[in-house]
Enzyme design. Structure first.
Site, PDB file in Angstrom:
ATOM      1  N   LYS A 154       0.863  -1.192   0.000  1.00 30.10           N
ATOM      2  CA  LYS A 154       0.000   0.000   0.000  1.00 30.10           C
ATOM      3  C   LYS A 154       0.886   1.223   0.000  1.00 30.10           C
ATOM      4  CE  LYS A 154      -4.391   1.081   0.096  1.00 30.10           C
ATOM      5  NZ  LYS A 154      -5.529   0.282  -0.422  1.00 30.10           N
ATOM      6  N   ASP A 205      -6.960   4.201  -4.663  1.00 32.73           N
ATOM      7  CA  ASP A 205      -7.682   4.045  -3.395  1.00 32.73           C
ATOM      8  C   ASP A 205      -8.318   5.416  -3.158  1.00 32.73           C
ATOM      9  OD1 ASP A 205      -7.893   2.005  -0.972  1.00 32.73           O
ATOM     10  OD2 ASP A 205      -7.599   3.950  -0.053  1.00 32.73           O
TER      11      ASP A 205
HETATM   12  P1  NDP Z   1     -13.022   7.719  -3.004  1.00 31.44           P
HETATM   13  O1  NDP Z   1     -11.970   8.742  -2.812  1.00 31.44           O
HETATM   14  O2  NDP Z   1     -13.634   7.567  -4.341  1.00 31.44           O
HETATM   15  O3  NDP Z   1     -14.181   7.931  -1.939  1.00 31.44           O
HETATM   16  C1  NDP Z   1     -13.947   7.864  -0.564  1.00 31.44           C
HETATM   17  C2  NDP Z   1     -15.208   8.213   0.185  1.00 31.44           C
HETATM   18  O4  NDP Z   1     -15.024   8.152   1.589  1.00 31.44           O
HETATM   19  C3  NDP Z   1     -15.616   9.605  -0.098  1.00 31.44           C
HETATM   20  O5  NDP Z   1     -17.003   9.703   0.003  1.00 31.44           O
HETATM   21  C4  NDP Z   1     -14.870  10.344   0.992  1.00 31.44           C
HETATM   22  O6  NDP Z   1     -15.323  11.605   1.215  1.00 31.44           O
HETATM   23  C5  NDP Z   1     -15.095   9.459   2.165  1.00 31.44           C
HETATM   24  N1  NDP Z   1     -14.003   9.629   3.143  1.00 31.44           N
HETATM   25  C6  NDP Z   1     -12.689   9.489   2.933  1.00 31.44           C
HETATM   26  N2  NDP Z   1     -11.985   9.701   4.065  1.00 31.44           N
HETATM   27  C7  NDP Z   1     -12.899  10.027   4.985  1.00 31.44           C
HETATM   28  C8  NDP Z   1     -12.792  10.372   6.345  1.00 31.44           C
HETATM   29  N3  NDP Z   1     -11.612  10.419   6.988  1.00 31.44           N
HETATM   30  N4  NDP Z   1     -13.949  10.624   7.004  1.00 31.44           N
HETATM   31  C9  NDP Z   1     -15.153  10.541   6.377  1.00 31.44           C
HETATM   32  N5  NDP Z   1     -15.303  10.214   5.082  1.00 31.44           N
HETATM   33  C10 NDP Z   1     -14.187   9.968   4.401  1.00 31.44           C
HETATM   34  O7  NDP Z   1     -12.412   6.346  -2.510  1.00 31.44           O
HETATM   35  P2  NDP Z   1     -12.908   4.875  -2.762  1.00 31.44           P
HETATM   36  O8  NDP Z   1     -14.360   4.830  -3.008  1.00 31.44           O
HETATM   37  O9  NDP Z   1     -11.979   4.307  -3.758  1.00 31.44           O
HETATM   38  O10 NDP Z   1     -12.577   4.202  -1.356  1.00 31.44           O
HETATM   39  C11 NDP Z   1     -13.550   4.020  -0.317  1.00 31.44           C
HETATM   40  C12 NDP Z   1     -13.128   2.877   0.587  1.00 31.44           C
HETATM   41  O11 NDP Z   1     -13.034   1.676  -0.182  1.00 31.44           O
HETATM   42  C13 NDP Z   1     -11.765   3.036   1.263  1.00 31.44           C
HETATM   43  O12 NDP Z   1     -11.801   2.411   2.526  1.00 31.44           O
HETATM   44  C14 NDP Z   1     -10.842   2.254   0.354  1.00 31.44           C
HETATM   45  O13 NDP Z   1      -9.681   1.818   1.031  1.00 31.44           O
HETATM   46  C15 NDP Z   1     -11.757   1.093   0.005  1.00 31.44           C
HETATM   47  N6  NDP Z   1     -11.401   0.329  -1.187  1.00 31.44           N
HETATM   48  C16 NDP Z   1     -11.221   0.936  -2.395  1.00 31.44           C
HETATM   49  C17 NDP Z   1     -10.908   0.172  -3.499  1.00 31.44           C
HETATM   50  C18 NDP Z   1     -10.766   0.765  -4.848  1.00 31.44           C
HETATM   51  O14 NDP Z   1     -10.581   0.010  -5.788  1.00 31.44           O
HETATM   52  N7  NDP Z   1     -10.866   2.079  -5.021  1.00 31.44           N
HETATM   53  C19 NDP Z   1     -10.728  -1.280  -3.414  1.00 31.44           C
HETATM   54  C20 NDP Z   1     -11.030  -1.828  -2.116  1.00 31.44           C
HETATM   55  C21 NDP Z   1     -11.339  -1.033  -1.055  1.00 31.44           C
HETATM   56  P3  NDP Z   1     -14.286  12.785   0.954  1.00 31.44           P
HETATM   57  O15 NDP Z   1     -13.395  12.366  -0.167  1.00 31.44           O
HETATM   58  O16 NDP Z   1     -15.184  13.903   0.602  1.00 31.44           O
HETATM   59  O17 NDP Z   1     -13.502  12.952   2.208  1.00 31.44           O
HETATM   60  O1  2IT Z   2      -7.868  -1.679  -1.057  1.00 29.52           O
HETATM   61  C1  2IT Z   2      -7.752  -2.147  -2.208  1.00 29.52           C
HETATM   62  O2  2IT Z   2      -7.870  -3.358  -2.431  1.00 29.52           O
HETATM   63  C2  2IT Z   2      -7.506  -1.214  -3.311  1.00 29.52           C
HETATM   64  N1  2IT Z   2      -7.474  -0.010  -3.088  1.00 29.52           N
HETATM   65  C3  2IT Z   2      -7.281  -1.744  -4.704  1.00 29.52           C
HETATM   66  C4  2IT Z   2      -5.864  -2.214  -4.870  1.00 29.52           C
HETATM   67  C5  2IT Z   2      -5.480  -2.613  -6.279  1.00 29.52           C
HETATM   68  O3  2IT Z   2      -4.285  -2.906  -6.445  1.00 29.52           O
HETATM   69  O4  2IT Z   2      -6.316  -2.635  -7.173  1.00 29.52           O
END
Ligand code: NDP
Ligand code: 2IT
Length: 445
Positions: free
Chosen positions: A124, A164
């Site tokens: 990560k 992420d």
């Molecule tokens: P985005 O940046 O697209 O969205 C993140 C969301 O979470 C936004 O709505 C954001 O609001 C909110 N957020 C982030 N930090 C905070 C905080 N400290 N407090 C409150 N709200 C918060 O990210 P993703 O949708 O990609 O990621 C969301 C989750 O999914 C994370 O936990 C990530 O690790 C997980 N994930 C993502 C993957 C991927 O492929 N993208 C794969 C697997 C898991 P704002 O940005 O306005 O703060």
């Molecule tokens: O938390 C996760 O699994 C991710 N943000 C995606 C990682 C990846 O290599 O696609």
């Protein structure tokens, strides 16, 4: 293995890293019994070697804003374990990023990637840079500066970063461009690339889609489905958007989204043009979900509140770590929620998980339920290596099969004598066994 002793030692070595310690404790408690039944693990110090990352790179990232002012952020890449494949995992750009958060994410990624059935190790990275309110030119300069350091330690068969929080297609494009210029190579060194230059056609949707596929498998074990169910979602980012799209396709009514400012309740359901609007809201580069309630006046915005107070059948936490605590979990259970499937990484606190398991609801931990994102990244790597491209339907079908297989592994290792499936335990044991056996095969290195 003695979990308490290991944790005391680890806390001494790494004080002030609560998220990392939280993630490690959960895995240790789940695997303790099976670990102690296999003395070969203890003599090879498997767990002691697994809980420390192989290496951590931290560096400064200088960049210049549109007014000519210079700034410095901190950059990280944590290469945690590459026993079953090259390091693989996302990059997070968010002001809250620190070593503890990235270590917890990198540690979880080892087991998640192991569950996917694909050959990927755990890593990560990211930065405390806040993309909110920045111009495209500022984001580009920041991404280029970040890559000026990162490129030295990554490679298509070495370490393959992806997105992420705060890192989507745009940021991957800027970083990849700089990598290509520095290395002179056009390889699959990152995933989540643009569709016309090697990206998987459904990588943006994959995490949310996969989460709903996983929840569907859990629901099936109780003769249930998404059809007609009320779903509460948190977050309004990439993962939330994919989950809402697929849950709606499966006949559910998604009634909430949330941001750091509060949550929106839309009793009619977030579907059709409202889902498209979510993308606009994200692209607006603000930090708030409130504008949804102006755009769709039948919805209500609840400032400073969490979406878990709304009555729902299924909860999909898709925002960030520790966003759902004991009180929230109790409220969900009291309101009749039967299934919680985590799109985010570690969104439920350990106390919340206890409530879910005590009440025997279907609880899918992030490392299993959100593994669809990294799985589709793995498929993107395969396409790049083979120099071919699959259709959206082909990728979605493969993703579906992978999520079914992950569900099967959780059931295999997590079924208790009374028939209840403890998915947390199942995911941790299944993920661990594969990595531990690879480490045994490869000697003490
Ligand atoms: P985005 O940046 O697209 O969205 C993140 C969301 O979470 C936004 O709505 C954001 O609001 C909110 N957020 C982030 N930090 C905070 C905080 N400290 N407090 C409150 N709200 C918060 O990210 P993703 O949708 O990609 O990621 C969301 C989750 O999914 C994370 O936990 C990530 O690790 C997980 N994930 C993502 C993957 C991927 O492929 N993208 C794969 C697997 C898991 P704002 O940005 O306005 O703060
Ligand atoms: O938390 C996760 O699994 C991710 N943000 C995606 C990682 C990846 O290599 O696609």
């Amino acid at each position: 293995m003695n979990v308490d002793k290991l944790m005391i030692d680890l806390e001494k070595k790494h004080p002030g890293e609560p998220e990392y310690l939280q993630a490690v404790r959960e895995v240790l408690e789940s695997i303790e019994e099976i670990y102690n039944q296999n003395p070969q693990f203890e003599s090879a110090a498997i767990i002691e070697r697994l809980i420390e990352p192989d290496r951590i790179l931290t560096f400064k990232i200088p960049w210049i804003d549109d007014q000519g002012q210079a700034h410095v952020n901190i950059g990280y890449r944590i290469q945690f374990n590459n026993s079953i494949g090259p390091y693989k995992g996302g990059l997070r750009f968010h002001p809250s990023v620190n070593l503890s958060i990235l270590k917890f994410l990198g540690f979880e990624q080892i087991f998640k990637n192991s569950l996917t059935t694909l050959p990927m190790g755990g890593a990560k990275g990211g930065s405390d840079f806040n993309p909110k309110g920045k111009s495209n030119a500022e984001i580009m300069r920041f991404c280029q500066s970040y890559m000026l350091e990162l490129w030295k330690i990554i490679g298509a068969d070495v370490d393959i970063p992806a997105g992420d929080i705060g890192v989507g297609g745009k940021e991957i494009g800027y970083m990849y461009g700089m990598y290509k210029k520095l290395s002179g190579e056009h390889t699959g060194v990152m995933t989540g690339k643009g569709r016309s230059w090697g990206g998987s056609l459904i990588r943006p949707e994959a995490t949310g889609f996969g989460n709903v596929f996983f929840a569907r498998e859990m629901l099936k074990t109780r003769g249930e489905s998404f059809m007609g169910k009320i779903v509460s979602v948190s977050g309004f980012g990439n993962v939330a958007w994919g989950a809402i799209t697929k849950a709606t396709d499966f006949g559910a009514r998604v009634v909430t989204i949330s941001g750091p400012d509060g949550y929106v309740y839309d009793p009619d359901g977030i579907s059709g043009e409202k889902i498209d609007y979510l993308l606009e809201l994200r692209a607006s580069n603000q930090d708030i979900v409130k504008p949804y309630s102006y755009e769709f006046p039948d919805s209500q915005f609840h400032e400073g509140k969490k979406s878990w107070e709304v009555k729902c059948d299924i909860a999909l936490p898709c925002a960030t770590q520790n966003e759902l605590d004991r009180e929230d979990a109790e409220m969900l259970v009291q309101n009749g929620c039967i299934c919680v499937s985590e799109g985010a990484n570690m969104p439920s606190t350990p106390e919340a998980i206890e409530v879910f398991i005590e009440n025997k609801i279907l609880y899918g931990p992030g490392k299993a339920a959100n593994a669809g994102g990294v799985s589709t990244s793995g498929l993107e790597q395969t396409q790049n290596a083979m120099k071919i491209s699959w259709t959206s339907e082909e990728v979605e079908e493969k993703l579906h099969q992978i999520m079914q297989s992950i569900h099967g592994s959780c059931v295999k290792y997590g079924t208790e004598p009374d028939g209840f499936v403890n998915y947390m335990k199942g995911a941790n044991i299944a993920g661990f066994m594969k990595v531990a056996n690879a480490m045994l095969d490869q000697g003490v290195i």
